[in-house]
Design a protein around this motif. Sequence first.
Motif, mmCIF file in Angstrom:
data_model
loop_
_atom_site.group_PDB
_atom_site.id
_atom_site.type_symbol
_atom_site.label_atom_id
_atom_site.label_comp_id
_atom_site.label_asym_id
_atom_site.label_seq_id
_atom_site.Cartn_x
_atom_site.Cartn_y
_atom_site.Cartn_z
ATOM 1 N N ASP A 1 42.393 51.354 31.228
ATOM 2 C CA ASP A 1 42.554 49.913 31.035
ATOM 3 C C ASP A 1 42.052 49.166 32.262
ATOM 4 O OD1 ASP A 1 43.797 50.430 28.645
ATOM 5 O OD2 ASP A 1 45.811 50.237 29.453
ATOM 6 N N ARG A 2 41.490 47.990 32.011
ATOM 7 C CA ARG A 2 41.098 47.128 33.127
ATOM 8 C C ARG A 2 42.322 46.305 33.497
ATOM 9 N NH1 ARG A 2 35.901 44.163 31.164
ATOM 10 N NH2 ARG A 2 37.235 43.897 29.356
ATOM 11 N N VAL A 3 42.818 46.511 34.700
ATOM 12 C CA VAL A 3 44.045 45.861 35.144
ATOM 13 C C VAL A 3 43.779 45.184 36.480
ATOM 14 C CG1 VAL A 3 46.443 46.218 35.828
ATOM 15 C CG2 VAL A 3 45.466 47.602 34.003
ATOM 16 N N LEU A 4 44.303 43.983 36.612
ATOM 17 C CA LEU A 4 44.177 43.242 37.860
ATOM 18 C C LEU A 4 45.553 42.722 38.228
ATOM 19 C CD1 LEU A 4 42.457 41.802 40.051
ATOM 20 C CD2 LEU A 4 42.252 39.907 38.440
ATOM 21 N N PHE A 5 45.974 42.972 39.441
ATOM 22 C CA PHE A 5 47.244 42.475 39.931
ATOM 23 C C PHE A 5 46.980 41.385 40.962
ATOM 24 C CE2 PHE A 5 48.172 46.772 38.565
ATOM 25 C CZ PHE A 5 49.339 46.603 37.851
ATOM 26 N N LEU A 6 47.571 40.235 40.765
ATOM 27 C CA LEU A 6 47.462 39.135 41.714
ATOM 28 C C LEU A 6 48.846 38.855 42.271
ATOM 29 C CD1 LEU A 6 45.284 36.679 39.590
ATOM 30 C CD2 LEU A 6 44.505 38.195 41.405
ATOM 31 N N THR A 7 48.914 38.648 43.561
ATOM 32 C CA THR A 7 50.178 38.258 44.171
ATOM 33 C C THR A 7 49.962 36.964 44.941
ATOM 34 O OG1 THR A 7 49.771 39.527 46.195
ATOM 35 C CG2 THR A 7 50.932 40.652 44.405
ATOM 36 N N PHE A 8 50.983 36.144 44.956
ATOM 37 C CA PHE A 8 50.920 34.861 45.651
ATOM 38 C C PHE A 8 52.098 34.753 46.599
ATOM 39 C CE2 PHE A 8 49.052 34.342 41.465
ATOM 40 C CZ PHE A 8 47.826 33.768 41.762
ATOM 41 N N ASP A 9 51.829 34.434 47.852
ATOM 42 C CA ASP A 9 52.902 34.205 48.810
ATOM 43 C C ASP A 9 53.461 32.799 48.671
ATOM 44 O OD1 ASP A 9 52.697 36.752 49.862
ATOM 45 O OD2 ASP A 9 51.218 36.153 51.331
ATOM 46 N N ASP A 10 52.629 31.901 48.214
ATOM 47 C CA ASP A 10 53.037 30.511 48.031
ATOM 48 C C ASP A 10 52.504 30.078 46.684
ATOM 49 O OD1 ASP A 10 53.766 27.887 48.215
ATOM 50 O OD2 ASP A 10 52.463 27.400 49.890
ATOM 51 N N TRP A 11 53.356 29.563 45.832
ATOM 52 C CA TRP A 11 52.967 29.266 44.461
ATOM 53 C C TRP A 11 51.823 28.267 44.380
ATOM 54 C CZ3 TRP A 11 52.788 31.542 40.188
ATOM 55 C CH2 TRP A 11 52.641 30.874 38.981
ATOM 56 N N GLY A 12 51.725 27.351 45.293
ATOM 57 C CA GLY A 12 50.611 26.414 45.276
ATOM 58 C C GLY A 12 50.948 25.118 44.562
ATOM 59 N N SER A 13 49.921 24.376 44.291
ATOM 60 C CA SER A 13 50.099 23.064 43.665
ATOM 61 C C SER A 13 49.854 23.158 42.160
ATOM 62 C CB SER A 13 49.112 22.075 44.277
ATOM 63 O OG SER A 13 47.796 22.461 43.946
ATOM 64 N N ASP A 14 50.210 22.096 41.448
ATOM 65 C CA ASP A 14 49.936 22.041 40.017
ATOM 66 C C ASP A 14 48.439 22.164 39.748
ATOM 67 O OD1 ASP A 14 52.601 21.775 39.424
ATOM 68 O OD2 ASP A 14 52.516 19.605 39.118
ATOM 69 N N GLU A 15 47.642 21.562 40.596
ATOM 70 C CA GLU A 15 46.185 21.599 40.410
ATOM 71 C C GLU A 15 45.656 23.033 40.500
ATOM 72 O OE1 GLU A 15 42.072 19.918 42.435
ATOM 73 O OE2 GLU A 15 44.000 19.151 43.127
ATOM 74 N N SER A 16 46.072 23.779 41.520
ATOM 75 C CA SER A 16 45.567 25.149 41.675
ATOM 76 C C SER A 16 46.067 26.061 40.558
ATOM 77 C CB SER A 16 45.942 25.715 43.041
ATOM 78 O OG SER A 16 47.343 25.779 43.192
ATOM 79 N N ILE A 17 47.300 25.882 40.126
ATOM 80 C CA ILE A 17 47.840 26.701 39.042
ATOM 81 C C ILE A 17 47.130 26.384 37.731
ATOM 82 C CG2 ILE A 17 49.911 27.236 37.695
ATOM 83 C CD1 ILE A 17 49.759 28.304 40.661
ATOM 84 N N ASN A 18 46.862 25.114 37.472
ATOM 85 C CA ASN A 18 46.139 24.745 36.253
ATOM 86 C C ASN A 18 44.734 25.336 36.237
ATOM 87 O OD1 ASN A 18 48.181 23.361 34.916
ATOM 88 N ND2 ASN A 18 47.731 21.464 36.004
#
Length: 71
Positions: free
Chosen positions: A37-54
């Motif tokens: 399977d193609r799997v990608l794990f992303l981790t975030f130390d800081d959730w960020g802003s609404d703009e970056s999440i969108n």
Amino acid sequence: MKQHYVGSNFVTSPAKMPGFDYWETNRLDQVGRLINDRVLFLTFDDWGSDESINKLLYVLKNNHVKATFFA
């Protein structure tokens, strides 16, 4: 759960994974194993802003990528 569990170096006891004993946890752990399977794990130390999440959600949606977020 058994089909999708990849594993974690932090899950070393049954107390951290209710419903599974020590031997099941070790057998299911796939950390460091290659899978088809193609799997990608992303981790975030800081959730960020609404703009970056969108922007992130936009990219995931356009590429038909399933994602799970833990808050």
